[in-house]
Design a protein around this motif. Structure first.
Motif, PDB file in Angstrom:
ATOM      1  N   ASP A 122       4.272 -43.933 -11.565  1.00  0.00           N
ATOM      2  CA  ASP A 122       4.910 -45.133 -12.101  1.00  0.00           C
ATOM      3  C   ASP A 122       5.170 -46.158 -11.002  1.00  0.00           C
ATOM      4  O   ASP A 122       5.517 -45.788  -9.863  1.00  0.00           O
ATOM      5  N   ALA A 123       5.015 -47.418 -11.343  1.00  0.00           N
ATOM      6  CA  ALA A 123       5.367 -48.511 -10.432  1.00  0.00           C
ATOM      7  C   ALA A 123       6.868 -48.745 -10.572  1.00  0.00           C
ATOM      8  O   ALA A 123       7.316 -49.628 -11.308  1.00  0.00           O
ATOM      9  N   ASP A 124       7.651 -47.944  -9.855  1.00  0.00           N
ATOM     10  CA  ASP A 124       9.102 -47.884 -10.051  1.00  0.00           C
ATOM     11  C   ASP A 124       9.824 -48.837  -9.106  1.00  0.00           C
ATOM     12  O   ASP A 124      10.582 -48.432  -8.227  1.00  0.00           O
ATOM     13  N   PHE A 125       9.552 -50.132  -9.265  1.00  0.00           N
ATOM     14  CA  PHE A 125      10.235 -51.157  -8.485  1.00  0.00           C
ATOM     15  C   PHE A 125      10.131 -52.462  -9.261  1.00  0.00           C
ATOM     16  O   PHE A 125       9.212 -52.645 -10.061  1.00  0.00           O
ATOM     17  N   PRO A 126      11.072 -53.378  -9.072  1.00  0.00           N
ATOM     18  CA  PRO A 126      11.049 -54.624  -9.843  1.00  0.00           C
ATOM     19  C   PRO A 126       9.982 -55.595  -9.358  1.00  0.00           C
ATOM     20  O   PRO A 126       9.624 -55.616  -8.175  1.00  0.00           O
ATOM     21  N   ILE A 127       9.485 -56.404 -10.296  1.00  0.00           N
ATOM     22  CA  ILE A 127       8.555 -57.503  -9.987  1.00  0.00           C
ATOM     23  C   ILE A 127       9.175 -58.781 -10.533  1.00  0.00           C
ATOM     24  O   ILE A 127       9.548 -58.853 -11.710  1.00  0.00           O
ATOM     25  N   ILE A 128       9.279 -59.786  -9.676  1.00  0.00           N
ATOM     26  CA  ILE A 128       9.938 -61.043 -10.020  1.00  0.00           C
ATOM     27  C   ILE A 128       9.016 -61.937 -10.831  1.00  0.00           C
ATOM     28  O   ILE A 128       7.827 -62.082 -10.523  1.00  0.00           O
ATOM     29  N   ASP A 129       9.576 -62.553 -11.859  1.00  0.00           N
ATOM     30  CA  ASP A 129       8.903 -63.615 -12.609  1.00  0.00           C
ATOM     31  C   ASP A 129       9.046 -64.901 -11.797  1.00  0.00           C
ATOM     32  O   ASP A 129      10.146 -65.447 -11.679  1.00  0.00           O
ATOM     33  N   ASP A 130       7.953 -65.363 -11.217  1.00  0.00           N
ATOM     34  CA  ASP A 130       8.011 -66.600 -10.419  1.00  0.00           C
ATOM     35  C   ASP A 130       7.046 -67.644 -10.968  1.00  0.00           C
ATOM     36  O   ASP A 130       6.357 -68.328 -10.215  1.00  0.00           O
ATOM     37  N   THR A 131       7.022 -67.759 -12.293  1.00  0.00           N
ATOM     38  CA  THR A 131       6.163 -68.773 -12.912  1.00  0.00           C
ATOM     39  C   THR A 131       6.558 -70.181 -12.471  1.00  0.00           C
ATOM     40  O   THR A 131       5.719 -71.078 -12.433  1.00  0.00           O
ATOM     41  N   SER A 132       7.822 -70.364 -12.126  1.00  0.00           N
ATOM     42  CA  SER A 132       8.300 -71.681 -11.678  1.00  0.00           C
ATOM     43  C   SER A 132       7.971 -71.944 -10.211  1.00  0.00           C
ATOM     44  O   SER A 132       8.164 -73.068  -9.729  1.00  0.00           O
ATOM     45  N   LEU A 133       7.507 -70.922  -9.498  1.00  0.00           N
ATOM     46  CA  LEU A 133       7.237 -70.986  -8.056  1.00  0.00           C
ATOM     47  C   LEU A 133       8.495 -71.191  -7.228  1.00  0.00           C
ATOM     48  O   LEU A 133       8.414 -71.493  -6.038  1.00  0.00           O
ATOM     49  N   SER A 134       9.650 -71.014  -7.816  1.00  0.00           N
ATOM     50  CA  SER A 134      10.889 -71.288  -7.083  1.00  0.00           C
ATOM     51  C   SER A 134      11.081 -70.333  -5.909  1.00  0.00           C
ATOM     52  O   SER A 134      11.512 -70.749  -4.825  1.00  0.00           O
ATOM     53  N   VAL A 135      10.760 -69.050  -6.097  1.00  0.00           N
ATOM     54  CA  VAL A 135      10.898 -68.096  -4.998  1.00  0.00           C
ATOM     55  C   VAL A 135       9.830 -68.355  -3.939  1.00  0.00           C
ATOM     56  O   VAL A 135      10.107 -68.342  -2.739  1.00  0.00           O
ATOM     57  N   ALA A 136       8.604 -68.630  -4.375  1.00  0.00           N
ATOM     58  CA  ALA A 136       7.527 -68.924  -3.429  1.00  0.00           C
ATOM     59  C   ALA A 136       7.874 -70.119  -2.557  1.00  0.00           C
ATOM     60  O   ALA A 136       7.629 -70.130  -1.345  1.00  0.00           O
ATOM     61  N   LYS A 137       8.471 -71.150  -3.151  1.00  0.00           N
ATOM     62  CA  LYS A 137       8.853 -72.337  -2.385  1.00  0.00           C
ATOM     63  C   LYS A 137      10.070 -72.056  -1.509  1.00  0.00           C
ATOM     64  O   LYS A 137      10.131 -72.497  -0.354  1.00  0.00           O
ATOM     65  N   LEU A 138      11.043 -71.303  -2.041  1.00  0.00           N
ATOM     66  CA  LEU A 138      12.247 -70.993  -1.292  1.00  0.00           C
ATOM     67  C   LEU A 138      11.929 -70.241  -0.011  1.00  0.00           C
ATOM     68  O   LEU A 138      12.553 -70.458   1.028  1.00  0.00           O
ATOM     69  N   PHE A 139      10.927 -69.363  -0.086  1.00  0.00           N
ATOM     70  CA  PHE A 139      10.527 -68.579   1.081  1.00  0.00           C
ATOM     71  C   PHE A 139       9.357 -69.211   1.829  1.00  0.00           C
ATOM     72  O   PHE A 139       8.718 -68.567   2.647  1.00  0.00           O
ATOM     73  N   ASP A 140       9.084 -70.459   1.526  1.00  0.00           N
ATOM     74  CA  ASP A 140       8.094 -71.237   2.261  1.00  0.00           C
ATOM     75  C   ASP A 140       6.696 -70.625   2.177  1.00  0.00           C
ATOM     76  O   ASP A 140       5.923 -70.666   3.122  1.00  0.00           O
ATOM     77  N   MET A 141       6.372 -70.046   1.017  1.00  0.00           N
ATOM     78  CA  MET A 141       5.034 -69.495   0.815  1.00  0.00           C
ATOM     79  C   MET A 141       4.058 -70.548   0.311  1.00  0.00           C
ATOM     80  O   MET A 141       2.853 -70.347   0.365  1.00  0.00           O
TER      81      MET A 141
END
Length: 218
Positions: free
Chosen positions: A91-110
């Motif tokens: 099982d993939a027993d860890f969370p995956i973030i919904d980043d459709t808004s790209l907010s996390v990608a931008k926040l972390f300068d990706m």
């Protein structure tokens, strides 16, 4: 200015496959690894998430949580996890973030701040979202790695790097190239020879600035 090592990791709250999560609260008093991907149902990313799924027990031994970021929805993530689990054999027993808004990608300068992801986007549109962050209990960025689309990440190396980060955290030592747990470590230059001998025992002095000692916890 982009994120640098020893910066406080930007905090955020996001929907994930494990419900709504706030990063700093989720990290708690342990370590965390945040790793990002440009899109669900892509070949390299599926193998990488599978590698993480198999290593979750190893991360838990190290008091470390892992969380993925992908620029698709929780609904897509839940479907993709079926493929990941089938590929990994666990099982993939860890969370995956919904980043459709790209907010996390931008926040972390990706991604550039003005990045625009059109409907029907492909992984190439968000190719720079291929980054790994190791975050300490103090919420500081301890290590960053960024990969191109064509190169699958070596999660055994990420685990090794985590071991090295934890080994040297708050201690006057460093790890040499290709170090693995149990191997000799390097004495920090903040200690002179006498202080180093008192703290660690016998020194293997190669140069005045390069002094090895046995791994203190081996």
């Amino acid at each position: 200015m982009g994120i640098r090592i020893n910066d406080i990791a930007p905090d955020f709250t996001a929907d994930t496959t494990a419900g709504k999560i706030s990063l700093h609260e989720w990290i708690g008093d342990g370590y965390a690894i945040l790793f990002s991907h440009p899109k669900d149902f892509t070949p390299v990313c599926t193998t990488e998430f599978g590698a993480v799924a198999r290593l979750v027990p190893e991360f838990k031994k190290r008091n470390t949580k892992v969380m993925g970021v992908s620029v698709d929805s929780v609904e897509d993530h839940q479907k993709w996890k079926q493929d990941i689990s089938a590929f990994a054999g666990t099982d993939a027993d860890f969370p995956i973030i919904d980043d459709t808004s790209l907010s996390v990608a931008k926040l972390f300068d990706m991604l550039p701040a003005d990045a625009y992801m059109p409907d029907g986007r492909t992984a190439a549109d968000s190719a720079t979202v291929r980054t790994v962050y190791i975050i300490g209990p103090d919420k500081k960025i301890r290590l960053m790695m960024t990969y191109p689309m064509s190169v699958g990440r070596n999660f055994a190396e990420i685990l090794r790097a985590l071991d090295a980060v934890q080994k040297t955290d708050g201690a006057p030592i460093a790890t040499p190239a290709d170090w693995k747990p149990g191997q000799d470590v390097i004495v920090g230059l903040s200690l002179n020879d006498d202080a180093a001998k008192e703290k660690f025992g016998a020194l293997d002095i190669r140069f005045p600035y390069l002094r090895f000692v046995k791994d203190p916890s081996a």
